[in-house]
Design a protein around this motif. Structure first.
Motif, PDB file in Angstrom:
ATOM      1  N   ILE A  73       0.823  -1.180   0.075  1.00  0.00           N
ATOM      2  CA  ILE A  73       0.142   0.031   0.000  1.00  0.00           C
ATOM      3  C   ILE A  73       0.821   1.237  -0.004  1.00  0.00           C
ATOM      4  O   ILE A  73       0.390   2.379  -0.522  1.00  0.00           O
ATOM      5  N   GLY A  74       1.970   1.212   0.724  1.00  0.00           N
ATOM      6  CA  GLY A  74       2.836   2.394   0.676  1.00  0.00           C
ATOM      7  C   GLY A  74       3.609   2.417  -0.751  1.00  0.00           C
ATOM      8  O   GLY A  74       3.485   3.696  -1.348  1.00  0.00           O
ATOM      9  N   GLU A  75       3.836   1.309  -1.467  1.00  0.00           N
ATOM     10  CA  GLU A  75       4.414   1.585  -2.663  1.00  0.00           C
ATOM     11  C   GLU A  75       3.197   2.065  -3.921  1.00  0.00           C
ATOM     12  O   GLU A  75       3.396   3.068  -4.697  1.00  0.00           O
ATOM     13  N   LEU A  76       2.208   1.781  -3.636  1.00  0.00           N
ATOM     14  CA  LEU A  76       0.795   2.133  -4.217  1.00  0.00           C
ATOM     15  C   LEU A  76       0.650   3.720  -4.081  1.00  0.00           C
ATOM     16  O   LEU A  76       0.647   4.451  -5.125  1.00  0.00           O
ATOM     17  N   ALA A  77       1.021   4.001  -3.025  1.00  0.00           N
ATOM     18  CA  ALA A  77       0.682   5.575  -2.589  1.00  0.00           C
ATOM     19  C   ALA A  77       1.753   6.397  -3.359  1.00  0.00           C
ATOM     20  O   ALA A  77       1.368   7.614  -3.948  1.00  0.00           O
TER      21      ALA A  77
END
Length: 308
Positions: A9-13
């Protein structure tokens, strides 16, 4: 292969520019569900999720609600249908904002009181149909039960106010004044009285077929006399009045006489009301039509001349 790549989710953000909190919210709502989870329970998203998230962000920026977005993503409705609906909604919003801007400009120009501002806002935000109904109700009441000149009635009913999507302050002012005018009981009574007089003449067969031409010719001839500085009670006015009376007498199938002049005076007084002319001027202003010169002063000159 990129299609096999999974993102936290961090990478997607970082990839989308959205916050972790926003992505988690979309995921919890089932709009962009996680593709899988790590052994520790952390969400992972694939390339398709990235594409869905980009579409969600675009549609949200355009004002589309999440429920509708979910239906688009689930292929229940097409993007084109959503785009059409929201474009129409935006058209309404834009039109409303333009009206508000015009009202504010009119308020600034007039220095309106709080009460006037409220009235202007209420009247300006009416729909086209509601604005037309105000005028058609006025016309219906004026002509109810009367056999008036069909051509004149058709002209009244065809000339309805059409406030543009982006009106000028003057058009808003004109619309407010028109609504107040047709709502004035004394004006409604005066117009009804004119209509009754016209219907009575039609019923007796004395209403001239070229009434409109008579009015135009009278106004033009007297306007020229006024421009030359001729006073209605002067010797110079007599031949002009004699010519006009003869023209009316011929139209009414009679001859010039003291009795006819008295009747012509009565008819002219009844039909001369500056508010009636103002009605047409306001319609022209609202619709962006040319506003013709005022003719009421000419007929007031004729009235005064007939009294002498």
């Amino acid at each position: 292969m990129e299609g096999d790549t999974l993102y936290t989710i961090g990478e997607l953000a970082r990839r989308t520019g959205l916050s972790v909190r926003t992505i988690r919210f979309y995921s919890d709502e089932g709009v962009v569900p996680a593709t899988s989870r790590t052994a520790a329970g952390y969400r992972l998203y694939d390339v398709e999720a990235v594409a869905r998230l980009d579409l969600v962000r675009t549609l949200r920026d355009l004002g589309v609600d999440l429920g509708t977005i979910r239906r688009v993503l689930d292929h229940e409705i097409g993007v084109n249908e959503v785009a059409t609906t929201h474009a129409e909604a935006l058209d309404v919003q834009i039109r409303t904002l333009r009206l508000r801007r015009a009202v504010l400009r009119a308020v600034a120009k007039r220095g309106s009181s709080p009460e006037e501002i409220e009235i202007m806002h209420k009247l300006a935000r009416l729909s086209d149909e509601e604005r037309r109904r105000i005028i058609t109700d006025f016309i219906d009441e004026s002509f109810a039960g009367l056999d008036v000149d069909p051509g004149f009635e058709a002209k009244m009913r065809s000339a309805l106010p059409e406030l543009p999507d982006d009106p000028e302050p003057e058009q808003v002012d004109a619309w407010v004044e028109l609504a107040e005018l047709v709502g004035d009981p004394s004006f409604r009574t005066a117009v009804r009285r004119m209509a009754e007089a016209q219907a009575a003449e039609i019923g007796k067969g004395t209403y001239p077929e070229d009434a409109a031409r008579l009015g135009t010719a009278t106004g033009e001839k007297i306007a020229a006399a006024m421009a030359d500085g001729i006073e209605p009670g002067s010797d110079a006015a007599r031949p002009i009045v004699d010519e006009l009376v003869a023209m009316y007498a011929e139209a009414y199938g009679t001859t010039d006489s003291a009795e006819f002049r008295h009747e012509l005076l009565r008819r002219t007084e009844l039909g001369t009301d500056p508010r009636a002319e103002r009605y047409w001027q306001l319609i022209a202003t609202i619709n962006g039509w040319p506003v013709w010169p005022a003719m009421t002063p000419a007929f007031e000159w004729f009235i005064e001349a007939l009294r002498d």
